[in-house]
Design an enzyme around this catalytic site. Structure first.
Site, mmCIF file in Angstrom:
data_model
loop_
_atom_site.group_PDB
_atom_site.id
_atom_site.type_symbol
_atom_site.label_atom_id
_atom_site.label_comp_id
_atom_site.label_asym_id
_atom_site.label_seq_id
_atom_site.Cartn_x
_atom_site.Cartn_y
_atom_site.Cartn_z
ATOM 1 N N THR A 165 0.688 -1.296 -0.007
ATOM 2 C CA THR A 165 0.034 -0.187 -0.116
ATOM 3 C C THR A 165 0.785 1.169 0.007
ATOM 4 O O THR A 165 0.286 2.181 -0.222
ATOM 5 C CB THR A 165 -0.786 0.041 1.253
ATOM 6 O OG1 THR A 165 -0.258 -0.247 2.366
ATOM 7 C CG2 THR A 165 -1.798 -1.090 1.154
ATOM 8 N N TYR A 215 3.019 9.069 8.281
ATOM 9 C CA TYR A 215 2.052 7.500 8.532
ATOM 10 C C TYR A 215 2.575 6.587 7.585
ATOM 11 O O TYR A 215 3.187 6.820 6.649
ATOM 12 C CB TYR A 215 0.498 7.950 8.522
ATOM 13 C CG TYR A 215 -0.345 8.465 7.567
ATOM 14 C CD1 TYR A 215 0.334 8.506 6.143
ATOM 15 C CD2 TYR A 215 -1.422 8.994 7.875
ATOM 16 C CE1 TYR A 215 -0.507 8.974 5.278
ATOM 17 C CE2 TYR A 215 -2.320 9.488 6.530
ATOM 18 C CZ TYR A 215 -1.719 9.624 5.361
ATOM 19 O OH TYR A 215 -2.509 10.067 4.746
ATOM 20 N N GLU A 216 2.322 5.230 7.631
ATOM 21 C CA GLU A 216 2.669 4.214 7.147
ATOM 22 C C GLU A 216 4.242 4.170 7.202
ATOM 23 O O GLU A 216 4.692 3.861 6.076
ATOM 24 C CB GLU A 216 1.964 4.229 5.642
ATOM 25 C CG GLU A 216 0.450 3.820 5.827
ATOM 26 C CD GLU A 216 -0.228 3.248 4.762
ATOM 27 O OE1 GLU A 216 0.622 2.340 3.862
ATOM 28 O OE2 GLU A 216 -1.384 3.368 4.239
ATOM 29 N N GLY A 217 4.703 4.014 7.961
ATOM 30 C CA GLY A 217 6.148 4.320 8.361
ATOM 31 C C GLY A 217 6.918 5.981 7.967
ATOM 32 O O GLY A 217 6.611 6.211 7.085
ATOM 33 N N GLN A 271 11.647 4.878 6.164
ATOM 34 C CA GLN A 271 11.570 4.617 4.934
ATOM 35 C C GLN A 271 12.974 4.519 4.366
ATOM 36 O O GLN A 271 13.515 3.999 3.916
ATOM 37 C CB GLN A 271 10.952 5.416 4.111
ATOM 38 C CG GLN A 271 9.380 5.759 4.234
ATOM 39 C CD GLN A 271 8.536 4.271 4.213
ATOM 40 O OE1 GLN A 271 8.927 3.381 3.386
ATOM 41 N NE2 GLN A 271 7.671 4.093 5.060
#
Lengths: 262, 386
Positions: B242, B363-365, B370
């Site tokens: 995602t 968000y999401e890492g 990253q």
């Protein structure tokens, strides 16, 4: 119930410019859209289909590129599309157009209801819907803002939006109903509808296919012609008379006499 | 704009998402940002337009399982409103674990309404003490016959309270560390499963962010996703898949800000001419446009790689998320600068875009995570060559 919707492809007037010399629309390079009132008619037809079942056939008279407008209605959820197209139709006025469409509708056969937009935003005549009803010899109910169908008793109940009041009338199947903008909010296309539209076949009917009388077609079959298009000057502001009541009446009568009305 | 050689179908998806977003979200975005009202109205329109199942196979009611199409739609929606964009995308995040690890039965039960857009999904991983360090999860699921009893609290869950279907990571065996986590599908309405208040956020304000509270919440073992102990694998595979979607959100937000900056620069007259004729402004716009296009190219290339069936895309997915979100932050702030004092005012949309952009770096890492991922992947790749 089986519904026929008549639509027209028109230039997007939000993008249109007027040629100052000829006072006509510059259509070149202007994107085409479905006449907005006709989208209201399509929406009304789809709502009736969802409620009562049946089929929605969309029909237009126009050049081959008008097929794009028809496909956009398939993407909204219409079932079939018919393009009435022939060089012989070029230059039709509202009389010839409504004749041509009525001939095509006769050819399509059974239907319970014909829906049109109240008028097209390019010509603004509001004559084609009623014209179709006359050619077919069926009732017409214009300016519909609400529409309910009663397929069991084969009739519609329509609320008409008039200038001062709304009027509720009933009409038997088959009849012509024309839609105003306030009737509904036309739905957007769906992805599945667009995929269906891409594959869907446009049925094309020529002058011969609809067994039209050539003398009623196109420019030669049109009893009216546009002599001049102009924007009428806005009505000038009125004059407000002030003072005592008797004084005002006196002034008013004076002005009426000045103009030799009395 | 670069020509990405989109197919007819991809153009259709992009244009339809653009049309629906402009007609349904644009007129309301400022109001939704102010009030925090959840954008059900826009979601209903996406549902009616068949845009909710782009990443879901046709047999489950979707439109062909394409990360690329999903990114196109997410970008166009986020271009209008980052809050609506994340709401749209979070349902994909919440349901991807089911797509990747669900049994046929679980997929058939949960995916069709999500594909249709009549139900939303949400993903529950983060906790108060487990953010970047996901191994710190304290929510536990204790086995009890055919059931698991879940206790604990998930924090900052997008679509929390609004979604019907939740995928939740909980520890089934703490002694095993990361191998002791398990993923569950939990339905809204399950006894013992409630929600905290809606969080008051800096940006993406119309999106719903809530706590998921589990108090002796009993779920049947048939709700386990994958196998017991696979929870972290479920979470990591999901986030890998995602991540380009977050990149697409960021590209959309950045493009929206660039659109506003160009429009304003052409209208605003100073020194007797539009400010777009000033080189100082032109150079800012040129840098903004170049970054946005580069970010888009990275996101699209990654999405295409995934759709083509590549198995290892952690590196480009992280790069796409990192670069696009940093771009979104920079471009939205620069857009405010181009608009000057007007850009700082809420009457213009760019200050909202900058507030919306910030979360894409978090968000999401986070972008620091990253960079860790990218660094590790580089070293791993280099070591494998020798």
């Amino acid at each position: 119930m089986d519904i026929i919707v008549c639509i027209k492809q028109v230039p997007d007037t939000t993008e249109v410019k007027i040629n100052p010399e000829t006072n006509t629309l510059i259509r070149e390079g202007v994107p085409s859209i479905i006449n907005p009132f006709d989208e209201n008619a399509v929406e009304a037809a789809l709502v009736l289909k969802e409620k009562h079942g049946g089929k929605v056939t969309v029909i237009t008279m126009g050049p081959p590129q008008a097929a794009e407008a028809l496909k956009a209605t398939i993407a909204m959820g219409a079932d079939e599309m018919v393009l009435v197209s022939d060089r012989a139709f070029a230059g039709s006025d509202t009389w010839a157009t409504s004749y041509t469409l009525s001939q095509a509708i006769k050819k399509l056969g059974n239907f319970d209801l014909i829906l049109c937009g109240k008028q097209a935003i390019d010509g603004d005549t509001a004559q084609v819907g009623p014209g179709i009803a006359e050619w077919l010899g069926i009732p017409q109910v214009t300016f519909a803002v609400k529409l309910e169908a009663d397929p069991a008793n084969k009739k519609v109940k329509v609320e008409r939006m008039l200038e001062e009041i709304n009027e509720i009338v009933e009409a038997p199947f088959p009849c012509v109903v024309t839609a105003v903008k306030q009737m509904n909010i036309p739905r957007l296309p769906s992805l599945k509808g667009m995929m269906r539209a891409k594959k869907a076949e446009v049925k094309i009917l020529s002058a011969q296919d609809i067994e039209a009388d050539p003398k009623n077609l196109g420019l030669n079959g049109s009893p009216t012609s546009v002599v001049r298009i102009f924007t009428p000057p806005p009505r000038g502001g009125g004059e407000v008379l002030t003072g005592e009541a008797g004084e005002i009446v006196g002034k008013l009568i004076g002005k009426i006499k000045d103009r030799k009305i009395i | 704009m670069l020509d990405y050689l989109l197919t007819e179908e991809q153009i259709m998806v992009r244009d339809l998402a653009r049309k629906v977003a402009r007609e349904k979200a644009l007129p309301k975005r400022a109001e939704w940002d102010e009030t925090g009202e959840f954008p059900w109205e826009a979601l209903k329109a996406f549902s009616d337009a068949d845009l909710c199942g782009l990443y879901i196979p046709e047999e489950l009611g979707g439109f062909g399982q394409s990360v690329f199409n999903f990114c196109l739609a997410t970008e166009e929606i986020s271009r209008v409103c980052g809050g609506v964009g994340v709401t749209f995308a979070a349902s994909a995040l919440g349901s991807t674990p089911i797509l990747l690890f669900g049994t046929d039965e679980q997929k058939k039960k949960y995916m069709p309404p999500i594909a249709k857009g009549t139900k939303l999904a949400a993903f529950g991983l983060t906790e108060a003490n487990a953010g970047s360090d996901a191994a710190g999860i304290e929510t536990v699921a204790k086995k009890d016959g055919d059931y698991f009893i879940i206790n604990g609290t998930k924090q900052w869950i997008t679509n929390g309270g609004e979604a019907e279907t939740y995928t939740v990571i909980a520890m089934t065996d703490k002694s095993k560390g990361p191998r002791g986590a398990t993923a569950f599908i939990v339905e809204k309405g399950t006894p013992g499963f409630t929600f905290g208040k809606k969080e008051n956020k800096m940006g993406i304000r119309c999106s719903a962010t809530r706590e998921l509270v589990f108090q002796d919440c009993k779920v049947h073992k048939s709700q386990v996703l994958g196998r017991e102990g696979m929870g972290f694998i479920v979470a990591m595979k999901t986030l890998d898949l995602t991540r380009p979607g977050i990149g697409a959100q960021a590209v959309g937000i950045a493009q929206g800000a660039l659109d506003e900056a160009i429009k304003y620069a052409r209208e605003r007259v100073q020194f007797g001419k539009p400010i777009s004729s000033l080189q100082a402004i032109q150079h800012m716009l040129a840098d903004m446009a170049t970054s946005v296009e580069a970010a888009r190219a990275l996101v699209y290339a990654t999405a295409r790689m995934i759709d083509a069936g590549h198995k290892d895309y952690t590196l480009p997915a992280s790069e796409a998320k990192l670069f696009a979100s940093d771009t979104a932050m920079k471009v939205t702030i620069d857009a405010i600068q181009v608009l000057g004092g007007y850009g700082y005012m809420k009457e213009y949309p760019v200050e909202k875009m900058a507030r919306d952009a910030k979360i894409t770096q978090i968000y999401e890492g986070t972008n620091q995570i990253q960079r860790n991922q990218i660094g590790l992947a580089l070293i791993k790749e280099s070591a494998q060559k020798k």
